[in-house]
Design a protein around this motif. Structure first.
Motif, PDB file in Angstrom:
ATOM      1  N   PRO A 157      17.106  -9.909  65.971  1.00  0.00           N
ATOM      2  CA  PRO A 157      15.734 -10.196  66.404  1.00  0.00           C
ATOM      3  C   PRO A 157      14.713  -9.641  65.412  1.00  0.00           C
ATOM      4  CG  PRO A 157      17.041  -9.356  68.236  1.00  0.00           C
ATOM      5  CD  PRO A 157      17.871  -9.181  66.996  1.00  0.00           C
ATOM      6  N   ARG A 158      13.563 -10.271  65.366  1.00  0.00           N
ATOM      7  CA  ARG A 158      12.533  -9.869  64.417  1.00  0.00           C
ATOM      8  C   ARG A 158      12.115  -8.414  64.622  1.00  0.00           C
ATOM      9  NH1 ARG A 158       9.037 -12.769  61.160  1.00  0.00           N
ATOM     10  NH2 ARG A 158       7.129 -11.671  60.542  1.00  0.00           N
ATOM     11  N   GLY A 159      12.086  -7.968  65.888  1.00  0.00           N
ATOM     12  CA  GLY A 159      11.701  -6.586  66.154  1.00  0.00           C
ATOM     13  C   GLY A 159      12.648  -5.584  65.520  1.00  0.00           C
ATOM     14  N   VAL A 160      13.937  -5.899  65.491  1.00  0.00           N
ATOM     15  CA  VAL A 160      14.916  -5.008  64.865  1.00  0.00           C
ATOM     16  C   VAL A 160      14.711  -4.991  63.352  1.00  0.00           C
ATOM     17  CG1 VAL A 160      17.378  -4.597  64.487  1.00  0.00           C
ATOM     18  CG2 VAL A 160      16.573  -5.353  66.730  1.00  0.00           C
ATOM     19  N   ILE A 161      14.463  -6.156  62.766  1.00  0.00           N
ATOM     20  CA  ILE A 161      14.203  -6.218  61.324  1.00  0.00           C
ATOM     21  C   ILE A 161      12.950  -5.412  60.980  1.00  0.00           C
ATOM     22  CG2 ILE A 161      13.676  -7.738  59.391  1.00  0.00           C
ATOM     23  CD1 ILE A 161      16.507  -8.066  60.315  1.00  0.00           C
ATOM     24  N   GLU A 162      11.906  -5.547  61.790  1.00  0.00           N
ATOM     25  CA  GLU A 162      10.674  -4.798  61.529  1.00  0.00           C
ATOM     26  C   GLU A 162      10.906  -3.293  61.648  1.00  0.00           C
ATOM     27  OE1 GLU A 162       8.089  -6.563  64.370  1.00  0.00           O
ATOM     28  OE2 GLU A 162       7.387  -8.149  62.998  1.00  0.00           O
TER      29      GLU A 162
END
Length: 378
Positions: free
Chosen positions: A318-323
């Motif tokens: 998920p994008r939140g994990v990448i961020e």
């Protein structure tokens, strides 16, 4: 499409409006092919455009542009309408892309899972499906996914199939092409297709180039230099997963890859992550810290040797994990308890623009780049 030509093609400029390069040594058919691609790319990127504006973007003459526009219109790839002048009341004909004039299918192939997308000429996704793969029967699963997609969208002008994979074999390619009703497939590795998606329909390629890191079962990197993917000798550039990294000097993929993440957080939470759910747990936070500690080493190397304008990080997380991972990388960079010096300048980091690193989307662009748009390499 009748106007398309075959034969060797020279390297094209990075942008459609920088096209006054040399054509010495090109046959007339190759020049015509190149000019058609340049005009279509200018309309795709900057349209709607008038003939005069197309001349400024392409460097081509008025009669040549008129002939190309007529042929593109006959093929259903562009449309035209009148543009009203500003103040003077004058009008001019402007030309716009007709996205439904051509479609393509892109497939991302991993060892145990796949993703297929149907996109139009503008890069808009019209259909997407995820499916399970069995290593010894991947071609059958991909054919089933493609046939189901064709059944849901009958009559579309689909010009081909692109494959994004790091381990797609020549035997599998031959088997797929023999059984498919579509033209021969085009294949590139995952990072290259992800970079093509960013370059063509995502973030415009910065002047200093672009780097992409994709986190999956393994960790890999790709590089876009002056608008052209760089793969190195025998395609070996970007195999960073085998690098020994971090204070404990272990292979990068053993800490950052999905195997380490799955072992740490458990199968259930890992499956939820791949479904796109944003999770918050101490074990996931631990993986982010450990991953950042090891991923910083290849990022420093990329920044030092290539110095891209931006490093993108993508994959199925998920994008939140990448961020969160990117934030932790900035923390690790300033931590002198693990490294006895402050890390020198590194390129700005940001999440990839598309899910899955844009691999399936970039794979769908391969048939367009082979037939309609300016190719990105010689």
């Amino acid at each position: 499409m009748r106007y398309l030509r075959s034969g060797p093609r020279r390297r094209q400029p990075e942008e459609a409006d920088v096209t006054r390069g040399k054509t010495l040594g090109l046959r007339s058919g190759e020049i015509a092919d190149r000019n058609i691609r340049v005009i279509l790319e200018a309309i795709r990127r900057h349209g709607p455009l008038t003939r005069m504006e197309l001349g400024r973007h392409s460097g081509l003459t008025g009669p040549g542009i008129t002939n190309i526009l007529r042929r593109l219109g006959e093929e259903g790839l562009v449309t035209s309408h009148r543009r009203n002048g500003v103040g003077s009341g004058a009008t001019a004909t402007e030309f716009a892309l007709r996205p439904e004039g051509a479609f393509s299918i892109g497939v991302r192939v991993r060892q145990s899972r796949g993703e297929a997308v149907l996109v139009d000429l503008s890069g808009q996704v019209h259909d997407r499906v995820y499916f399970t793969l069995v290593r010894t029967r991947r071609v059958d699963s991909i054919l089933s996914a493609i046939e189901a997609m064709l059944g849901r969208h009958p009559g579309l002008p689909i010009i081909g199939v692109g494959i994004g994979s790091n381990d797609w074999t020549a035997e599998e390619a031959g088997e797929l092409d023999a059984a498919s009703k579509l033209p021969s497939s085009r294949v590139e590795n995952e990072c290259t297709t992800g970079l093509l998606a960013e370059r063509t329909i995502g973030t415009p390629a910065p002047g200093g180039g672009l780097a992409m890191i994709i986190i999956d079962e393994d960790v890999q990197a790709g590089f876009l230099v002056r608008g052209i993917p760089y793969s190195g000798v025998h395609g070996r550039a970007g195999n960073i997963g085998d690098m020994h990294t971090g204070p404990d000097n272990v292979p990068l993929s053993t800490v950052v890859g999905f195997g380490a993440l799955r072992t740490l957080i458990g199968d259930d939470e890992f499956a939820r992550l791949l479904e796109g759910q944003e999770l918050s747990s101490p074990l996931l936070a631990q993986w982010i810290r450990e991953a950042a500690s090891h991923l910083l080493d290849p990022i420093i190397a990329i920044a030092g040797f290539i110095a891209p304008s931006v490093i993108m990080i993508g994959g199925d997380l998920p994008r939140g994990v990448i961020e969160a991972l990117i934030h932790q990388l900035s923390v690790e960079r300033r931590d002198t308890s693990k490294r006895p010096f402050l890390t020198p300048w590194i390129s700005p980091m940001k999440p990839a623009s598309f899910s899955g690193g844009g691999v399936a989307l970039g794979a769908a662009l391969l048939p367009f780049l082979n037939t309609l748009l300016p190719p990105v390499s010689a």
